[in-house]
Design a protein around this motif. Structure first.
Motif, PDB file in Angstrom:
ATOM      1  N   LEU A 157     -45.399  16.991  22.564  1.00  0.00           N
ATOM      2  CA  LEU A 157     -46.363  17.016  21.644  1.00  0.00           C
ATOM      3  C   LEU A 157     -46.306  17.426  20.021  1.00  0.00           C
ATOM      4  N   ARG A 171     -45.321  14.103  28.144  1.00  0.00           N
ATOM      5  CA  ARG A 171     -45.803  16.051  28.426  1.00  0.00           C
ATOM      6  C   ARG A 171     -45.497  16.478  26.579  1.00  0.00           C
ATOM      7  N   ARG A 212     -53.149  16.390  32.580  1.00  0.00           N
ATOM      8  CA  ARG A 212     -53.895  15.094  32.411  1.00  0.00           C
ATOM      9  C   ARG A 212     -55.048  14.575  33.735  1.00  0.00           C
ATOM     10  N   ARG A 235     -44.169  20.745  24.673  1.00  0.00           N
ATOM     11  CA  ARG A 235     -45.079  20.314  25.694  1.00  0.00           C
ATOM     12  C   ARG A 235     -45.918  20.777  26.189  1.00  0.00           C
ATOM     13  N   MET A 236     -46.716  20.058  26.709  1.00  0.00           N
ATOM     14  CA  MET A 236     -47.929  20.170  27.080  1.00  0.00           C
ATOM     15  C   MET A 236     -46.555  20.915  29.327  1.00  0.00           C
ATOM     16  N   ASP A 258     -48.630  17.866  32.284  1.00  0.00           N
ATOM     17  CA  ASP A 258     -49.678  18.028  30.618  1.00  0.00           C
ATOM     18  C   ASP A 258     -51.201  18.311  31.181  1.00  0.00           C
ATOM     19  N   LEU A 268     -54.433  21.582  19.963  1.00  0.00           N
ATOM     20  CA  LEU A 268     -54.836  20.444  20.143  1.00  0.00           C
ATOM     21  C   LEU A 268     -56.497  20.279  19.314  1.00  0.00           C
ATOM     22  N   THR A 291     -50.857  17.441  18.582  1.00  0.00           N
ATOM     23  CA  THR A 291     -51.141  16.176  19.428  1.00  0.00           C
ATOM     24  C   THR A 291     -50.497  15.595  20.051  1.00  0.00           C
ATOM     25  N   ARG A 292     -51.458  14.987  21.526  1.00  0.00           N
ATOM     26  CA  ARG A 292     -50.675  14.456  22.212  1.00  0.00           C
ATOM     27  C   ARG A 292     -49.874  13.088  21.957  1.00  0.00           C
TER      28      ARG A 292
END
Length: 239
Positions: A213, A211, A29, A111-112, A27, A199, A205-206
Motif C-alpha cells: 500500500l 499487496r 481482492r 501492506r494488506m 490483499d 483507504l 492507495t493500493r
C-alpha cells in the motif's frame, strides 16, 4: 479431528502454483481465474483444476458478478494460516540469500493482510492504540477497554459498542503476528475497519499487482499526527 482432512489441506498448500494463487488473494481482492493462472504461472486448464480443488477444500470462494466469476479467500482464518506459514518460512531462509529490494521495502512499510493493515504502519497503529490503552493483547485474544471510544474517535472510527453486534462470530479485535516485523498488528473487525477507513479517506492507495500500500501525502500528514513523530519516522524507515 480428521487427520486425513488436515493432510489434504496441507497438500493443497504445498503446491507452489496453488500457494502463489492464495498469496495473490491476501490483499482481500476478488480475482478471475485468468488473473490467478498468471499469478501461479500455469495454463488456464491447470489453474481451473487447482482452483476447483481449493474451493472444494474451503480455502477459496467463488462469486458470480454478472457474466464473470471471481475468486477470493474463503475467510480471515485462511488468511491467518497463510500468514503463519509465511512467518515460519522466513525462518528457513539463510540470511545471505535475502536481498531487500524496493518491492520488499514497500511491503514492509505497509501492506494488506487479507482485510487489515500489516508492515511497519500496521505495527505502529497497534502500538499507538495499545499505548493509548484503547485495546489490550492477551495471548491470542484482543480486548477493548473503556477508553476505546474516545481514542477511536480521533481516528474517525465508530464507538466499538456500536460496531460489535453480539451475533457476529468474528472477533472485534485480535492480534495477528506480522511475518516481517515479528510483532503483532491488529486483525479482526477493528483491523478491517481501520484499513477500510484509511483507504476510503485516501490516506492509503493500493499498488497494482502487489499487496503493498502506498501512503499518500494527506495520509502521511494524518498518520504523523495520530501516531506521533517518532513512530512515524519508524514507519518510513528514518530511525
Amino acid at each position: 479431528m480428521n487427520t486425513n482432512q488436515i493432510a489434504r489441506i496441507a497438500s493443497l498448500l504445498g503446491e507452489p502454483a496453488r500457494t502463489a494463487m492464495l498469496v495473490q488473494l491476501m490483499d482481500g481482492r476478488l480475482l478471475t481465474a485468468t488473473e490467478l493462472a498468471r499469478a501461479g504461472n500455469v495454463s488456464a486448464p491447470t489453474a481451473s483444476s487447482h482452483l476447483a480443488q481449493m474451493v472444494d477444500a474451503g480455502l477459496m470462494c467463488v462469486e458470480q458478478r454478472g457474466r464473470h466469476r471471481y475468486h477470493r479467500l474463503a475467510s480471515a482464518d485462511v488468511a491467518k494460516v497463510l500468514e503463519g506459514i509465511m512467518q515460519i518460512a522466513t525462518h528457513q531462509l539463510p540470511r545471505t540469500t535475502v536481498v531487500v529490494g524496493p518491492r520488499d521495502d514497500a511491503l514492509r512499510t505497509a501492506r494488506m493482510c487479507y482485510d487489515h493493515l500489516a508492515g511497519r504502519l500496521g505495527l505502529a497503529i497497534a502500538e499507538r492504540l495499545l499505548a493509548d490503552q484503547a485495546i489490550q493483547f492477551d495471548g491470542e485474544a484482543g480486548l477493548v477497554t473503556d477508553r476505546a471510544a474516545e481514542v477511536l474517535q480521533r481516528w474517525g472510527l465508530p464507538d466499538p459498542t456500536d460496531a460489535q453486534p453480539p451475533h457476529r462470530s468474528r472477533p472485534y479485535c485480535r492480534p495477528c503476528l506480522d511475518w516481517s516485523e515479528r510483532k503483532s498488528h491488529i486483525a479482526g473487525r477493528l483491523g478491517a475497519m481501520i484499513c477500510a477507513h484509511c483507504l476510503d479517506q485516501g490516506w492509503l492507495t493500493r499498488t497494482a499487482g502487489s499487496r503493498a500500500l502506498a501512503i499518500s501525502p494527506v495520509g502521511a500528514k494524518n498518520f504523523r499526527e495520530l501516531l506521533g513523530l517518532q513512530a512515524w519516522e519508524r514507519v518510513v524507515g528514518r530511525c
